[in-house]
Design a protein around this motif. Structure first.
Motif, PDB file in Angstrom:
ATOM      1  N   TYR A 359       0.860  -1.179   0.000  1.00 52.42           N
ATOM      2  CA  TYR A 359       0.000   0.000   0.000  1.00 52.42           C
ATOM      3  C   TYR A 359       0.900   1.234   0.000  1.00 52.42           C
ATOM      4  O   TYR A 359       1.393   1.655   1.049  1.00 52.42           O
ATOM      5  CB  TYR A 359      -0.914  -0.005   1.220  1.00 52.42           C
ATOM      6  N   GLY A 360       1.133   1.777  -1.198  1.00 50.20           N
ATOM      7  CA  GLY A 360       2.079   2.882  -1.298  1.00 50.20           C
ATOM      8  C   GLY A 360       3.471   2.393  -0.951  1.00 50.20           C
ATOM      9  O   GLY A 360       3.980   1.435  -1.541  1.00 50.20           O
ATOM     10  N   VAL A 380       5.632  -4.920   7.506  1.00 46.31           N
ATOM     11  CA  VAL A 380       6.920  -5.465   7.104  1.00 46.31           C
ATOM     12  C   VAL A 380       7.855  -4.320   6.768  1.00 46.31           C
ATOM     13  O   VAL A 380       7.478  -3.374   6.058  1.00 46.31           O
ATOM     14  CB  VAL A 380       6.769  -6.401   5.887  1.00 46.31           C
ATOM     15  N   SER A 381       9.073  -4.369   7.270  1.00 42.37           N
ATOM     16  CA  SER A 381      10.028  -3.293   7.032  1.00 42.37           C
ATOM     17  C   SER A 381      10.412  -3.224   5.564  1.00 42.37           C
ATOM     18  O   SER A 381      10.190  -4.160   4.785  1.00 42.37           O
ATOM     19  CB  SER A 381      11.286  -3.502   7.886  1.00 42.37           C
ATOM     20  N   ALA A 382      11.014  -2.110   5.166  1.00 40.48           N
ATOM     21  CA  ALA A 382      11.351  -1.886   3.765  1.00 40.48           C
ATOM     22  C   ALA A 382      12.308  -2.952   3.235  1.00 40.48           C
ATOM     23  O   ALA A 382      12.229  -3.336   2.062  1.00 40.48           O
ATOM     24  CB  ALA A 382      11.956  -0.489   3.594  1.00 40.48           C
ATOM     25  N   ILE A 405      -6.399  -5.316  -1.781  1.00 42.78           N
ATOM     26  CA  ILE A 405      -6.710  -4.464  -2.940  1.00 42.78           C
ATOM     27  C   ILE A 405      -6.014  -3.124  -2.707  1.00 42.78           C
ATOM     28  O   ILE A 405      -6.639  -2.111  -2.367  1.00 42.78           O
ATOM     29  CB  ILE A 405      -8.233  -4.286  -3.115  1.00 42.78           C
ATOM     30  N   PRO A 406      -4.688  -3.087  -2.841  1.00 47.37           N
ATOM     31  CA  PRO A 406      -3.928  -1.885  -2.482  1.00 47.37           C
ATOM     32  C   PRO A 406      -4.331  -0.646  -3.249  1.00 47.37           C
ATOM     33  O   PRO A 406      -4.290   0.469  -2.698  1.00 47.37           O
ATOM     34  CB  PRO A 406      -2.480  -2.292  -2.780  1.00 47.37           C
ATOM     35  N   GLN A 407      -4.693  -0.801  -4.539  1.00 46.89           N
ATOM     36  CA  GLN A 407      -5.007   0.383  -5.329  1.00 46.89           C
ATOM     37  C   GLN A 407      -6.208   1.136  -4.785  1.00 46.89           C
ATOM     38  O   GLN A 407      -6.406   2.322  -5.072  1.00 46.89           O
ATOM     39  CB  GLN A 407      -5.245   0.002  -6.799  1.00 46.89           C
ATOM     40  N   TYR A 431     -12.248  -4.050   4.836  1.00 44.23           N
ATOM     41  CA  TYR A 431     -11.464  -3.135   5.667  1.00 44.23           C
ATOM     42  C   TYR A 431     -10.804  -2.095   4.766  1.00 44.23           C
ATOM     43  O   TYR A 431     -10.501  -2.358   3.607  1.00 44.23           O
ATOM     44  CB  TYR A 431     -10.380  -3.887   6.438  1.00 44.23           C
ATOM     45  N   GLN A 432     -10.555  -0.931   5.365  1.00 36.94           N
ATOM     46  CA  GLN A 432      -9.931   0.162   4.609  1.00 36.94           C
ATOM     47  C   GLN A 432      -8.749   0.707   5.395  1.00 36.94           C
ATOM     48  O   GLN A 432      -8.827   0.880   6.620  1.00 36.94           O
ATOM     49  CB  GLN A 432     -10.951   1.273   4.361  1.00 36.94           C
ATOM     50  N   LEU A 433      -7.652   0.951   4.701  1.00 34.94           N
ATOM     51  CA  LEU A 433      -6.500   1.588   5.325  1.00 34.94           C
ATOM     52  C   LEU A 433      -6.802   3.070   5.458  1.00 34.94           C
ATOM     53  O   LEU A 433      -7.015   3.769   4.461  1.00 34.94           O
ATOM     54  CB  LEU A 433      -5.247   1.366   4.475  1.00 34.94           C
TER      55      LEU A 433
END
Length: 760
Positions: A359-360, A380-382, A405-407, A431-433
């Motif tokens: 997500y981004g 999770v770290s980069a 559904i990240p987009q 759910y929504q981020l």
């Protein structure tokens, strides 16, 4: 401020007792991160058919534009569609028949690829893959798979599909152990040209696993950007990597074993969560799998025949373990009240599936816990080497399918358990981020001195501390043994169980009245349904009985350390009238010799008029019982059921608040209401003798608030057992539901806060 010296002394005693029993080590602070997933909608699957029809969602995927969910309904033999153009208001789009049991679905371009089990029995496995145009919702192609399929995945570049052919074992043969029947394999689908032009290739998987090599039972598959498929063999405790272009097995290895410590391994009745057990050399037996990076993948180690690590594992392509969750998910399930004690001897919370979403700039790993009915969220770290357990999201009963559904900043979880008569429905949770803190959980527990979380669940009553503004006490009902009182710190949105008081009968007061409720170690097994702080110190607890010939309804007084020092029973003439539903709440008013207890009875008893529940009045000094009648609302649910009282709380010496509810959940729920009534100027009457019909005075109730809107505001289905309630001096009302100890329930606990609703 209510105040007396005895009460202050009692409060100091209580504080000392809590410190002695459990030293809170949970350092509370509001979440430091400014992003969280929150549930925004729940879509009950029956909306695509009929409310009376059993229907489920097991595996879910989404169209390429992110607007249409596609899910498998193995019970109805259908493929379902849901419009999520507005994700907070999902809309039914209907079903299509797949003529068999759909086991999985994956989207490729504009098509849904659904694999269907058509086997007549375990000895003759068969299946097919259907290609369905999502927009037109019609089949355009079909392929014979040559065996019973379980899972399907589509490569990120849409070039390949991989279908796991499980050819599952018969659990009634040889104790369900392998080997038996035909070995499973993998089918590679070359997605070149129009669907009718696609070609299928088989990859044989027999002979590679260390366990039962002649009978491979592949379970799940995922594909990375290099078109390498990772396949789990759950019963074989094995993993394989397959190059889809060539069909070659490029690596395979055992999923390995783990040593688990500080977990619950015993299943008691009544339940008891004890994090003192261990399971050594436990096979992981992975189920779901997902690629985390091009080099690493994650398994959900559910377990089946002999194993289950109760967590997740991150592997590299050489089979080396990069990360293992250990007992982390087990402890988090306990901390959030979602631990399924009835699975302690098996696989605990049972991680069923995993999903990764980017997500981004943020990568999240999602874990569906089948038995705890939650979705764990890891950040999770980069560099992919650090895993922070960030959230625990409530799901329907038995989540399995996950779709990121990240987009659209969305996550979807499919929960497959559905039984209207039992009070739960299969749902798709959305759910929504969001740029806000987590809305769930609303209550967690702190750690004990040994570092393990305080176990809790099945909360059935609440009461405020008389002297500490933000301290509240809760009890659990008879689902758990070794009755205890929990102390809650409610200063923040996320309330914390900071300590526990285990009730004991050292003085033999309970043993003299109800010896069957006392354990050998002096702890007690009450069916505690109500609790009230007493101005004379300690607490009064209402314990529900099942009838005078089985177990008695009791009022039990405990001091600050949990010692039982007084037990009150009903007069014989009253106890003889019970049919089933007994004490549900208690409220203490007055102090010294003027302390009086008011008790809510759940439903009418034998000689009571239909729809009238009793409110009992017990004068402690006079040892005298008298009664009023409370008029219950009439049942309004389309699913029938009953209506009763669940809690009582004092608003003053003569005024009280009660919770009135039906025994229905989800969209069948109609009555979850907060009422108040006054006994001012009314004289309660004693029980008539010789079984005569009572004529107790009838109370006049006033509706304060319908609780259903507040319950639905969480984005979930309405909860059934709204059981605990307490009112603070400033008029704030706290309400909590009983989550049934996660048995036949999704385990969700909502601590509702209704600000300034009532005043003393």
């Amino acid at each position: 401020m209510r105040f007396n010296l005895w009460g202050l002394f009692s409060s100091l005693m209580l504080a000392a007792a809590l410190l002695a029993i459990a030293r809170p080590v949970y350092a509370f602070e509001e979440p430091a991160h400014n992003k969280a997933f929150n549930r925004i909608a729940s879509f009950p699957i029956y909306l695509n058919s009929h409310i009376d029809q059993q229907s489920v969602a097991e595996i879910v995927d989404v169209s390429k534009d992110g607007n249409t969910l596609v899910y498998t309904d193995g019970v109805a033999g259908k493929l379902g569609f849901v419009d999520i153009v507005n994700p907070s208001r999902p809309q039914a789009l209907g079903l299509i028949d797949v003529e068999g049991e759909p086991t999985s679905v994956a989207v490729a371009d504009k098509y849904a690829l659904v694999v269907v089990n058509t086997s007549s029995d375990f000895n003759d496995p068969s299946g097919k893959m259907l290609v369905v145009d999502i927009k037109k919702r019609r089949q355009v192609a079909a392929f014979d798979l040559g065996g019973q399929p379980d899972a399907i995945a589509v490569s990120p570049d849409q070039r390949y599909a991989a279908v796991v052919i499980e050819n599952e074992r018969d659990e009634d043969v040889n104790g369900g152990r392998l080997p038996q029947g035909e070995s499973g394999f993998l089918v590679i689908v070359d997605l070149v040209g129009k669907p009718e032009q696609w070609e299928l290739r088989d990859v044989q998987l027999a002979g590679i696993a260390d366990l039962y090599p002649e009978d491979a039972e592949p379970e799940y598959v995922d594909i990375n950007a290099q078109n390498i498929a990772v396949v789990t063999f759950q019963e074989n405790n094995h993993l394989a990597l397959i190059d889809l272009a060539s069909g070659a097995i490029i690596n395979h290895f055992s999923a390995g074993y783990v040593d688990l410590f500080d977990i619950d391994t015993q299943e008691e009745k009544p339940a008891l969560i004890t994090l003192t057990g261990e399971q050594l050399h436990r096979a992981r037996e992975p189920d779901g799998v997902t690629w985390l990076t091009e080099q690493w993948f994650v398994t959900a180690d559910e377990g089946d025949l002999d194993g289950g690590s109760r967590g997740i594992t991150v592997f590299d392509k050489n089979g080396h373990v990069v990360y293992s969750a250990g007992n982390q998910l087990e402890h988090e399930a306990v901390r959030t009240g979602h631990y399924p004690d009835g699975r302690s001897n098996n696989h605990g919370n049972e991680p069923e599936n995993v999903e990764v979403g980017r997500y981004g700039n943020d990568t999240f790993l999602f874990v569906a816990s089948e038995r705890s009915s939650v979705v764990f969220v890891y950040k999770v770290s980069a560099d992919g080497r650090s895993f922070e357990l960030r959230q625990t999201l409530p799901a329907g009963l038995g989540p399995e399918g996950l779709k990121a559904i990240p987009q659209r900043k969305l996550l979807v979880a499919a929960s497959e358990n559905d039984a209207r008569a039992e009070g739960y429905r299969s749902v798709l949770n959305i759910y929504q981020l969001q740029a806000k803190p987590p809305a769930y959980p609303t209550l967690i527990s702190a750690d004990r001195a040994d570092g393990s979380p305080i176990p809790w669940g099945a909360l059935s009553g609440l009461t405020h501390d008389l002297y500490e503004e933000h301290s509240v006490y809760a009890i659990h009902d008879g689902f758990f043994q070794q009755s205890r009182i929990y102390k809650l710190d409610t200063r923040h949105h996320l309330a914390v169980i900071s300590a526990e008081i285990v009730l004991v009968d050292s003085l033999g007061k309970l043993a003299a009245t109800a010896p069957a409720l006392v354990n050998a170690d002096g702890s007690v097994n009450l069916d505690a349904e109500g609790i009230s702080s007493s101005a004379n110190g300690g607490f009064w607890i209402a314990s529900e009985g099942a009838g005078s010939d089985v177990s008695a309804n009791l009022l039990v007084h405990v001091d600050a350390a949990g010692e039982i020092n007084e037990v009150v029973t009903l007069p014989d003439a009253s106890a003889a009238q019970q049919q089933r539903f007994g004490f549900e709440g208690v409220a203490s008013v007055g102090a010294g010799d003027r302390e009086v207890l008011f008790v809510a009875f759940q439903r009418e008893w034998r000689n009571d008029p239909t729809g009238y529940a009793r409110i009992g009045r017990y004068d402690i000094a006079a040892a005298e019982w008298r009664f009023y009648y409370y008029p219950l609302d009439k049942a309004q649910s389309p699913n029938g059921g009953w209506v009763g009282l669940s809690e009582i709380s004092a608003l003053g010496p003569d005024e009280f608040a009660v919770i009135e509810r039906d025994n229905q959940a989800n969209s069948d729920a109609r009555i979850k209401r907060l009422y108040k009534f006054s006994v001012s100027g009314m004289t309660a009457l004693p029980e008539p003798q010789a079984g005569a019909a009572p004529s107790f005075p009838l109370l006049d109730k006033v509706l304060v608030q319908d609780l259903l809107p507040a319950l639905k505001a969480s984005g979930g289905m309405a909860l059934e057992k709204i059981e605990g309630m307490t009112v603070a001096e400033n008029g704030d009302v706290l309400i909590v539901n009983d989550n049934d100890g996660v048995e036949g329930s999704n385990g969700e606990t909502q601590l509702l806060r209704l600000q300034g609703l009532m005043h003393y």
